[in-house]
Design an enzyme around this catalytic site. Structure first.
Site, PDB file in Angstrom:
ATOM      1  N   LYS A 297      34.347  39.619  35.622  1.00 46.23           N
ATOM      2  CA  LYS A 297      35.327  39.131  34.741  1.00 46.23           C
ATOM      3  C   LYS A 297      34.834  39.061  33.227  1.00 46.23           C
ATOM      4  O   LYS A 297      35.537  38.913  32.338  1.00 46.23           O
ATOM      5  CB  LYS A 297      35.607  37.779  35.159  1.00 46.23           C
ATOM      6  CG  LYS A 297      36.064  37.222  36.452  1.00 46.23           C
ATOM      7  CD  LYS A 297      37.338  38.119  36.841  1.00 46.23           C
ATOM      8  CE  LYS A 297      38.543  37.958  36.471  1.00 46.23           C
ATOM      9  NZ  LYS A 297      39.641  37.318  37.052  1.00 46.23           N
TER      10      LYS A 297
ATOM     11  N   SER B 117      32.773  36.229  47.422  1.00 46.57           N
ATOM     12  CA  SER B 117      33.758  37.151  47.530  1.00 46.57           C
ATOM     13  C   SER B 117      33.205  38.808  47.902  1.00 46.57           C
ATOM     14  O   SER B 117      33.777  39.627  48.522  1.00 46.57           O
ATOM     15  CB  SER B 117      34.661  37.018  46.086  1.00 46.57           C
ATOM     16  OG  SER B 117      33.741  37.725  45.386  1.00 46.57           O
TER      17      SER B 117
HETATM   18  N1  PMP Z   1      35.592  37.613  43.165  1.00 44.27           N
HETATM   19  C1  PMP Z   1      35.123  36.731  42.073  1.00 44.27           C
HETATM   20  C2  PMP Z   1      33.940  35.783  42.456  1.00 44.27           C
HETATM   21  C3  PMP Z   1      35.725  36.320  41.078  1.00 44.27           C
HETATM   22  O1  PMP Z   1      35.521  35.483  40.222  1.00 44.27           O
HETATM   23  C4  PMP Z   1      37.312  37.160  40.909  1.00 44.27           C
HETATM   24  C5  PMP Z   1      38.040  36.974  39.650  1.00 44.27           C
HETATM   25  N2  PMP Z   1      38.821  35.927  39.686  1.00 44.27           N
HETATM   26  C6  PMP Z   1      37.680  37.982  41.926  1.00 44.27           C
HETATM   27  C7  PMP Z   1      36.467  38.285  42.919  1.00 44.27           C
HETATM   28  C8  PMP Z   1      38.771  38.968  41.868  1.00 44.27           C
HETATM   29  O2  PMP Z   1      38.927  39.761  40.719  1.00 44.27           O
HETATM   30  P1  PMP Z   1      40.321  39.925  40.184  1.00 44.27           P
HETATM   31  O3  PMP Z   1      40.860  38.859  39.239  1.00 44.27           O
HETATM   32  O4  PMP Z   1      40.319  41.250  39.426  1.00 44.27           O
HETATM   33  O5  PMP Z   1      41.364  40.309  41.160  1.00 44.27           O
END
Ligand code: PMP
Length: 357
Positions: A52, A294
């Site tokens: 991010k 994630s």
């Molecule tokens: N994993 C984590 C830990 C995140 O903070 C985010 C962003 N919210 C994402 C995945 C997903 O990325 P995106 O917002 O680009 O879909």
């Protein structure tokens, strides 16, 4: 193996902000099956530790260029953490005050990190879910004349992934095939931005999208209502709280909608939170790669894809952040603080400095 040496980067950086992006793609050597090549794009290398940082710098600099953000104006955003930490880093480096709204269910270290960077963190009740913190940020912006970063709606989100993340992937794979790209979504910025480029320049790459089994809002087929500025106006009925922080808010974001409308994914595969946790642990303990839930969740799906992938296939998995952000979450739940039986036995195998005298 020869003696390791390094050569420096051949430049000095003018600001921490110039170190965002250009994260490494790293081969997985021990936990992936032998018939495929699995790689991770490790976003923890960004200066504030997550993917991010890319979005944060672009939201601020695009708004500066277009005059939407005035010098000294307060920035406000609703975020489960990584966007807030990225924005806090960018706002600190550029001198903007920052207010973050965040449901009180997210990990305590995230709040403290943002405050450490000088941001104010306004908590919202967890019962109101993502929608509550979101409405709060919007209200605060309207009442106080603040700049709302709007990560879920702004074009600056997917654009930065088109212009950086995707370009890096193409450059790093060069002439080698990329058979699969595996990612989840939070705002959808990663999949929409990288999807644009892969569909154009790597049409053979299969994009695999994943979401939590118990919050499978894309699979449900239902899209929540949005207002004239593309903000969600209801919580998604298929959403349930899940342990994969940063993924799948309780609505289908406008930024993600682009990937859905243009079919920037070939398969949508759900993942169980505990699977993500298990693979995050294995990445750390068996590869030395320390990422959050994630990342572990996308990796779990990559391992599923690998089962039927052809011999020699190249699979790239997004790892969005560092595991250090999860010390107070289920990721570390069964990591003991006290010595285990095994550790006590090790201690007893030599005579001095034993804890029990
Ligand atoms: N994993 C984590 C830990 C995140 O903070 C985010 C962003 N919210 C994402 C995945 C997903 O990325 P995106 O917002 O680009 O879909």
């Amino acid at each position: 193996m020869g003696i390791r040496t390094t050569n420096g980067r051949g430049q000095v950086y003018h600001s921490i902000l110039d170190t965002v992006g250009d994260t490494p793609v790293i081969r997985i050597n021990r936990i992936a099956p032998d018939h495929v090549n699995v790689f991770v794009k490790f976003e923890a290398f960004n200066p504030a530790g997550s993917v991010k940082d890319r979005l944060a710098i672009n939201i601020i600099e695009a708004a500066e260029r277009e005059g939407r953000l005035k010098p000294g104006q307060t920035v406000v955003e609703a975020t489960s953490g990584n966007t807030g930490i990225g924005l806090a880093m960018v706002c600190a480096a550029k001198g903007y005050p920052l207010v973050i709204t965040m449901a009180d269910s997210f990990s305590v270290e995230r709040r403290r990190l943002m405050r450490f960077f000088g941001a104010k963190v306004v908590l919202t009740p967890r019962a109101l879910k993502g929608f509550g913190m979101y409405t709060k940020a919007k209200e605060l912006a309207e009442q106080n004349g603040w700049f709302l970063a709007s990560q879920f709606e702004t074009a600056d989100n997917a654009d930065i992934h088109q212009n950086t993340t995707a370009r890096e992937i193409l450059a790093d794979f060069g002439d080698d095939p990329l058979d699969y790209f595996v990612t989840g979504y939070g705002t959808g910025g990663t999949v929409s931005g990288v999807g644009r480029v892969l569909r154009q320049e790597r049409p053979d790459t299969k994009i695999i999208l994943t979401e939590p089994t118990n919050a499978a809002i894309v699979a449900s087929g239902y899209v929540n209502t949005r207002n004239e500025t593309n903000q969600p106006t209801e919580s998604h009925p298929a959403f349930q709280p899940h342990p994969i922080q940063g993924w799948t808010p309780d609505f289908v974001p406008f930024v993600l909608q682009e990937a859905l409308d243009n079919k920037y994914y070939d398969e949508l595969i759900p993942v169980e939170g505990p699977q993500g946790i298990a693979w995050s642990k294995r990445l750390a303990a068996e590869e030395g790669i320390f990422t959050g839930i994630s990342g572990g969740s996308s990796f779990a799906i990559a391992m599923k894809i690998a089962e039927t992938a052809p011999k020699g296939a190249n699979i790239l998995v997004m790892l969005p952040d560092t595991g250090e952000r999860y010390l107070s979450t289920p990721l570390f739940e069964d990591v003991p603080e006290e010595m285990t039986e095994e550790e006590i036995a090790i201690s007893r195998s030599s005579p001095t400095a034993q804890m029990d005298g």
